[in-house]
Enzyme design. Sequence first.
Site, mmCIF file in Angstrom:
data_model
loop_
_atom_site.group_PDB
_atom_site.id
_atom_site.type_symbol
_atom_site.label_atom_id
_atom_site.label_comp_id
_atom_site.label_asym_id
_atom_site.label_seq_id
_atom_site.Cartn_x
_atom_site.Cartn_y
_atom_site.Cartn_z
ATOM 1 N N SER A 71 0.824 -1.200 0.000
ATOM 2 C CA SER A 71 0.000 0.000 0.000
ATOM 3 C C SER A 71 0.865 1.260 0.000
ATOM 4 O O SER A 71 1.672 1.456 -0.907
ATOM 5 C CB SER A 71 -0.956 -0.045 1.198
ATOM 6 O OG SER A 71 -2.060 0.796 1.007
ATOM 7 N N ASP A 77 -6.060 -4.644 -1.381
ATOM 8 C CA ASP A 77 -4.925 -4.074 -0.649
ATOM 9 C C ASP A 77 -4.015 -5.156 -0.054
ATOM 10 O O ASP A 77 -4.485 -6.118 0.555
ATOM 11 C CB ASP A 77 -5.458 -3.178 0.482
ATOM 12 C CG ASP A 77 -4.406 -2.270 1.062
ATOM 13 O OD1 ASP A 77 -3.487 -2.776 1.744
ATOM 14 O OD2 ASP A 77 -4.490 -1.049 0.833
#
Length: 340
Positions: free
Chosen positions: A50, A197
């Site tokens: 991320s 994610d």
Amino acid sequence: MTGGLAGPRAEKTVSLALQGGGAHGAFTWGVLDALLEDGRVAIEAITGASAGAMNAVVMVDGWLEGGIDGARSALETLWRRASVDASLSRTQRRLLSRILGFWSNRGWTEVIAGGFSPYQTNPLNINPLRNMVDALVDFDRVRACTDVEIFISATNVWSGKVEIFTRQELTVDHLMASACLPTVFQAVEIDGVPYWDGGYMGNPALFPLFYETAIEDILLVQINPRQRAQTPRTAREIRDRLNEITFNSNLLRELRAVAFVQRLIDEGKLSPDEYKNVHLHRIDGSGVLDGYRASSKRRTDWDFFVQLRDAGRRTARSWLAAHYEAIGMRGTLDLQNALP
């Protein structure tokens, strides 16, 4: 000294492991900026998820273009463009705020809880970060680089397993997959496979550094609070703490595995010739980020980014002063006391 991204003063080498955490990734920016400015540590490999993945790829591309100064400048440009001071439309700023802190935006979460998904609320799948990152990073240059390895984690939606994307294959899609928050964006499809994610299953994933690198020293930059002294009572506090725990859980599992292997090596039950005796180090935001609610991960104002950057710089400088000599000799993270 082994190779990697190395300035003229570099005498020791580490691999970096960079956590994701929305706007709190600006703390990591500060840590990287201080390491680059100090110049004594070369970087063999980087694993990130991320915001950690964003920092990693932007830093490497900046280095390839302009060395240490280029890397520092590129990181600043990334965070400047991500701020509300950048030339984004109001809609893009609103979406960016959701990207950086979906888990603490009560109104947005209630929309999802009410039965709406990003396929309904964001049918065009607008992502202001995508164009920003694509314009900032020369992915052809990054893929061709042989000085440093990069490992980016994402979560395979179908299997629930972590997927590691390597430097040789990186595109903007892989970075967007690593930062794809499923309450805000449609899953990012790569070769027909959907991804969310990377923080869910590898924040960051350490294992690529065990198997794909030569250096034993791993420097973890951890930005998700490990402990909270208060019991969460409101719905927002409970949601915030659940997400902090989730985004640390797989990292803790890997750290326990490292501690187990180290103990067996120390007891002579495993051979250090066959198993890597990792030297773990950690720079974390304890005492700095613990005071911020998880909702601050959605802040996009430049002054906040600078505040966290400066805190990261101070923390990294203190860590270097205390632990630089240990690099290459021993780990400075006491796993037995650090693990719950």
